[in-house]
Design an enzyme around this catalytic site. Structure first.
Site: not given
Length: 330
Positions: A54, A179, A230
């Site tokens: 991102n 993650k 996350i």
């Protein structure tokens, strides 16, 4: 190898991979907007991740990467969040460059790093797990900071690690988490069962964190022993996702049926919003921030990433409506 020394503790919870705001006219980093977003998220008790997917890390120069970390640390420290850690993305195409970026991240103020598989040469590596294992072991051995493995097939040319591979890497003393932006709750559960066992804890002085990369599976992931998540959707509705996490953790700890039902209803809301953000992409996320949170907070993506189209804007107005109303009520 002994684990890296850390000064700020990483904890269970929900974390947000921050967008990197670029100015519309020049596509230069808007550091004022970045600092404002850092403080907004920290105030909502959302953990801080910079230079991820991102954050358009692949679009940044090395100088900009370091400057983003420094600006983030300065924003946290000057606003009373001195104990909030920074997790920074440093994965790139080679082990050598990943290690160099990790050292530079430490020098700029990062506390932990997250490293994705080297996807550019996926066509050559294929599913060569010994070679991929060698990459991560080199990074883990040399990193001055604890390393989280970032499993995101979509951003790594399809490279997708299974739980056996992640369990093996979890045994390295400098690996502190994973993650999972592969949306596999089962994979996360198998990894969590291994790393939360008494035998594992006896071998490792610090906890291991399993974090799905989406908030639309936060409740089922927590039931399956995950540590939190996350989520890029945290850029838009951080308080709602923190509320979901708090409610779910309390319900699971106490066995309170009413709280569990409240968590399920919040998960319904977050799943709707998360899917809208996923479909909208980075340009749509930035548009949502500018339109529904604060003008100028999101900025624009760097070319060639597209800006939000008219269709994306219409979809976001509908897909975020309920979640934004709830966010603004908190």
């Amino acid at each position: 190898m002994s684990p890296s020394t850390i000064s700020r503790s990483f904890t269970d919870g929900v974390y947000c991979p921050l967008i990197t705001p670029f100015k519309p006219d020049t596509e230069e980093v808007d550091y004022d907007a970045l600092r404002a977003q850092v403080v907004r998220l920290a105030s909502a008790r959302m953990g801080i991740v910079v230079l991820g997917t991102n954050g358009e890390a692949s679009h940044l120069s090395d100088t900009e990467r370091a400057a983003v970390i420094r600006a983030t640390r300065e924003a946290l420290d000057s606003n009373g969040f001195t104990q909030v850690p920074i997790l920074a993305g440093t994965g790139t195409g080679s082990a050598k460059e990943t290690i160099r970026l990790t050292i530079e991240a430490r020098d700029a103020g990062a506390d932990y790093v997250i490293v994705i598989a080297p996807g550019y040469f996926s066509f050559a590596l294929g599913r060569d797990l010994p070679t991929l294992r060698k990459f991560f072991i080199q990074v883990l051995d040399a990193s001055p900071l604890p390393v989280m493995i970032y499993n995101f097939p979509g951003a790594a040319s399809g490279i997708d690690f299974d739980s056996d591979f992640l369990i093996e890497l979890s045994e390295h003393q400098n690996c502190f988490g994973a993650k999972l932006t592969c949306a596999s709750v089962g994979k996360g559960q198998r990894l969590s069962v291994h790393t939360q066992s008494a035998a594992y804890k006896a071998r490792h002085p610090r906890p291991f964190f399993v974090l799905p990369g989406y908030s639309d599976i936060l409740l089922p992931a927590l039931i399956s022993r995950a540590s939190g998540c996350i989520t890029g959707t945290g850029n838009v509705i951080p308080k709602t996702i923190v509320k979901l996490y708090d409610t779910a953790v309390s319900a699971l700890a106490t066995g309170n049926g009413e709280q569990l039902e409240a968590a399920r209803e919040l998960q319904d809301l977050v799943a709707e919003a998360d899917w809208a953000i996923v479909k909208a992409g980075i340009g749509g996320t930035k548009y949502a921030m500018d339109t529904y949170v604060q003008e100028g907070l999101g900025g624009v993506p760097r070319t060639p990433l597209p800006h939000a189209s008219a269709g994306i804007k219409t979809m976001l107005a509908s897909g975020l409506k309920r979640a934004l109303a709830y966010e603004n009520s908190l």
